[in-house]
Structure formats: C-alpha cells, structure tokens
Enzyme design. Structure first.
Site, PDB file in Angstrom:
ATOM      1  N   CYS A  64     -19.853  -6.994  28.900  1.00 12.77           N
ATOM      2  CA  CYS A  64     -20.609  -6.084  28.052  1.00 12.77           C
ATOM      3  C   CYS A  64     -19.992  -5.967  26.663  1.00 12.77           C
ATOM      4  O   CYS A  64     -20.711  -5.933  25.665  1.00 12.77           O
ATOM      5  CB  CYS A  64     -20.725  -4.726  28.723  1.00 12.77           C
ATOM      6  SG  CYS A  64     -21.726  -4.788  30.235  1.00 12.77           S
ATOM      7  N   CYS A 105     -17.066  -3.363  30.345  1.00  9.04           N
ATOM      8  CA  CYS A 105     -16.298  -4.496  30.872  1.00  9.04           C
ATOM      9  C   CYS A 105     -16.293  -5.620  29.830  1.00  9.04           C
ATOM     10  O   CYS A 105     -16.923  -5.511  28.773  1.00  9.04           O
ATOM     11  CB  CYS A 105     -16.932  -4.985  32.180  1.00  9.04           C
ATOM     12  SG  CYS A 105     -18.540  -5.802  31.958  1.00  9.04           S
ATOM     13  N   GLU A 148     -25.308  -1.499  29.870  1.00 10.91           N
ATOM     14  CA  GLU A 148     -25.246  -1.906  28.464  1.00 10.91           C
ATOM     15  C   GLU A 148     -26.154  -3.102  28.195  1.00 10.91           C
ATOM     16  O   GLU A 148     -26.844  -3.143  27.169  1.00 10.91           O
ATOM     17  CB  GLU A 148     -23.809  -2.295  28.076  1.00 10.91           C
ATOM     18  CG  GLU A 148     -22.803  -1.182  28.246  1.00 10.91           C
ATOM     19  CD  GLU A 148     -22.058  -1.221  29.577  1.00 10.91           C
ATOM     20  OE1 GLU A 148     -20.851  -0.923  29.581  1.00 10.91           O
ATOM     21  OE2 GLU A 148     -22.684  -1.532  30.619  1.00 10.91           O
ATOM     22  N   HIS A 168     -25.889  -4.918  33.919  1.00  9.58           N
ATOM     23  CA  HIS A 168     -25.124  -3.699  33.663  1.00  9.58           C
ATOM     24  C   HIS A 168     -25.939  -2.827  32.707  1.00  9.58           C
ATOM     25  O   HIS A 168     -26.804  -3.323  31.975  1.00  9.58           O
ATOM     26  CB  HIS A 168     -23.777  -4.030  33.027  1.00  9.58           C
ATOM     27  CG  HIS A 168     -22.813  -4.680  33.964  1.00  9.58           C
ATOM     28  ND1 HIS A 168     -21.465  -4.753  33.700  1.00  9.58           N
ATOM     29  CD2 HIS A 168     -22.998  -5.290  35.168  1.00  9.58           C
ATOM     30  CE1 HIS A 168     -20.858  -5.367  34.700  1.00  9.58           C
ATOM     31  NE2 HIS A 168     -21.768  -5.719  35.599  1.00  9.58           N
TER      32      HIS A 168
END
Length: 166
Positions: free
Chosen positions: A86, A83, A55, A53
């Site tokens: 993260c 999410c 992040e 992701h």
C-alpha cells in the site's frame, strides 16, 4: 473544511464494514480540496484478491473519480499504518499526504519497519502523520483478532470433544 478527526471517523466507519464481512477491520478514504474522491475497506478474503486492502480499494475508486491514476494534492486517511504494498501504491499515485490511526508493529511500512517514504530512491515525497484516533483504530483491530482467536479456540475444543465422543 473538515479536519483529520472527521475523515478518520469516516475511515473507522468503513473499517466496521470490513469487520461485518469478517475481514480485518481497516478503512481508508481519499480527499482532495475537501471532496471525497474514493473510499474502501479491507476485502481480500471476500473478493479473493490479495491486493484488495482498504488503501488500494480507495485508490482505485479515487483514480476513477479523478479520471487519473495520479492524485496530486490528495490526502489518504487510513485506520492502520500501511503495509509495503500500500505504501508503494501511495507513492506511485502521488498522494500528497497520508494520515493514519494506529501503527502496525508487524507489517507497517511507513514508520514501524521499512520507512518506505524515507527511502532516497523514491521519486515522490509523501508527507505523513500517524496517531489520529489511534486508540479507536487499534481497539477495533485488537477486538477483531481477539474474537478470531476465541473462535479458533472454540473450534479446536469442539473438534477435540468430537474425537473423544467417537
């Protein structure tokens, strides 16, 4: 010193890079003392890595730049509410502040669902702010999924036409 809108604009540019690779358009970057430490955009599909992701990519790069897996005093800017994965990584890396664009009504773990940063068992407090350039962030994701739905509909129609022509 640059302000939150400046850094979020840069995160949106990163999100557009993800979109160009047919990834969900999310961009993130990490800043400390006005210096960019790391940046990233969503790439789980192209990297074949479910944890890639935006992040996480930015956190990995920032940790290398800082030569430390902990990033005290740093701010993470991301176009969409993180999410659970993260948000957990943000806590573990000791990010001081999170700034995000649009809320994530399905999987957001900061304020939409889990409120992970508010859990009493967390050993680090992350200060957060949502809504910075939210309209631009949301529009980018909505346009991406609208295009994807249209593409899938066209594929189904083409497959149905092929079946009828056989």
């Amino acid at each position: 010193m640059h302000n939150d809108e400046y850094w979020m604009t840069r995160a949106l540019e990163l999100a557009q890079q993800a979109q160009q690779r047919n990834e969900v358009p999310v961009g993130a970057l990490i800043v400390r003392d006005g210096q960019l430490l790391g940046e990233g955009f969503n790439q789980p599909i192209s990297s074949r890595d479910p944890s890639a992701h935006a992040e996480i990519v930015a956190l990995r790069q920032a940790a290398l730049t800082a030569d430390n897996y902990r990033l005290p005093g740093a701010t993470l800017y991301v176009t969409i509410e993180p999410c659970a994965m993260c948000a957990g990584a943000i806590v573990h890396s000791r990010i001081a502040r999170l700034v995000y664009g649009a809320a994530e009504p399905k999987a957001g773990a900061v304020c939409s669902h889990l409120q992970l940063f508010e859990q009493p068992q967390m050993n680090h407090l992350v200060v957060w702010q949502g809504g910075v350039l939210a309209e631009q962030s949301s529009a980018l994701v909505q346009a991406f999924f609208s295009r994807r739905r249209a593409e899938k509909k066209a594929q189904r129609a083409a497959a149905k036409a092929d079946e009828g022509g056989v």
